[in-house]
Design a protein around this motif. Sequence first.
Motif, PDB file in Angstrom:
ATOM      1  N   GLY A  48      49.385  32.884  47.331  1.00 34.75           N
ATOM      2  CA  GLY A  48      48.143  33.573  46.333  1.00 34.75           C
ATOM      3  C   GLY A  48      49.002  34.611  45.674  1.00 34.75           C
ATOM      4  O   GLY A  48      48.890  34.794  44.224  1.00 34.75           O
ATOM      5  N   HIS A 105      50.308  34.911  41.868  1.00 41.95           N
ATOM      6  CA  HIS A 105      50.132  35.894  40.885  1.00 41.95           C
ATOM      7  C   HIS A 105      51.307  36.754  40.277  1.00 41.95           C
ATOM      8  O   HIS A 105      51.170  37.110  39.159  1.00 41.95           O
ATOM      9  CB  HIS A 105      49.183  36.771  41.646  1.00 41.95           C
ATOM     10  N   ALA A 145      50.050  26.754  41.309  1.00 41.67           N
ATOM     11  CA  ALA A 145      48.342  27.272  41.241  1.00 41.67           C
ATOM     12  C   ALA A 145      47.482  26.062  41.139  1.00 41.67           C
ATOM     13  O   ALA A 145      46.506  26.020  41.665  1.00 41.67           O
ATOM     14  CB  ALA A 145      48.394  28.053  40.210  1.00 41.67           C
ATOM     15  N   PHE A 194      44.186  30.866  49.904  1.00 45.98           N
ATOM     16  CA  PHE A 194      44.924  30.191  48.608  1.00 45.98           C
ATOM     17  C   PHE A 194      44.238  28.867  48.214  1.00 45.98           C
ATOM     18  O   PHE A 194      43.958  28.723  47.121  1.00 45.98           O
ATOM     19  CB  PHE A 194      46.315  29.818  49.009  1.00 45.98           C
ATOM     20  N   ARG A 239      41.644  26.716  47.009  1.00 46.05           N
ATOM     21  CA  ARG A 239      40.257  26.734  46.307  1.00 46.05           C
ATOM     22  C   ARG A 239      39.619  25.618  46.244  1.00 46.05           C
ATOM     23  O   ARG A 239      40.118  24.553  46.198  1.00 46.05           O
ATOM     24  CB  ARG A 239      40.460  27.572  44.983  1.00 46.05           C
TER      25      ARG A 239
END
Length: 249
Positions: A200, A204, A227, A246, A248
């Motif tokens: 993550g 970012h 991502a 991380f 989702r």
Amino acid sequence: MTAALAVDGLSVVYDGYYALDAVSIDVDRGESFGLVGESGSGKSTLLRAVGGLAPVSGGVIRIDGEALKGSKRNKAFYRQVQMVFQDPYGSLHPRQTIDRLLLEPLAIHGIGDSDARIARALDEVGLGSGFRFRYPHQLSGGQRQRVAIARALIVEPSILLLDEPTSALDASVQAEVLNLLEQVRRDRHLTFVMVSHDLGVVTHMCERLVVMQNGAIVERLSAKELATGDVKEDYTRNLMIASRGFVRN
Ligand SMILES: Nc1ncnc2c1ncn2[C@@H]1O[C@H](COP(=O)(O)OP(=O)(O)O)[C@@H](O)[C@H]1O
Ligand SMILES: [Mg+2]
């Protein structure tokens, strides 16, 4: 465009063991480049080899197109390339005030105007001059890491090598320090090479990254591909599953 940092076929061998096995990366000026991979995959070794802290047994490292010779690094190199490590305790001398810690690199590089520079450096990392005469143990983990960042920035480098710079910090503090890093990168047009086990953080902070295993690169990805889960290797997919926070739904 000449890469800010180019690593070409780099190997580091310890007693016949390839901690790094013919690794190549190109990092553009102003780019933030990520290194991910399981523990022991060679991420720190890559940064350490660039920083002259690991023995290079093959390959070439170039800074702005200029090849470094051997493992020794001169002063000019450290003016250009600075490292920030995971553990701000280990990298800050416990008996030196913050003032002394920040003065030292200025003295080494013969940079004058130290008072103003130290004040400005503390300001830049969000610590006022009230911190100047404190000792590292009087600071929180996040504040210590801010001091480590200030110490790296005070010689005005163009490249920062960041080895898990926020892994030792609580999640909320981690976000603050990452935001600080992102801000100084933009303000100073810095080039970052950043190791993190937290995918993550890498999505970012970084534009591109490599995935490492057993001292070698198994996959090259953009942050967007990571991502969105657009990855080819099962190894990468397993890292994604293992990386806390991380995945989702
Ligand atoms: N100074 C050293 N002597 C011997 N082996 C080392 C040394 N430094 C690293 N290694 C080995 O090299 C491999 C890669 O280590 P490292 O780069 O620290 O991995 P990572 O940072 O990805 O967790 C590991 O197997 C580690 O044990
Ligand atoms: Mg490491």
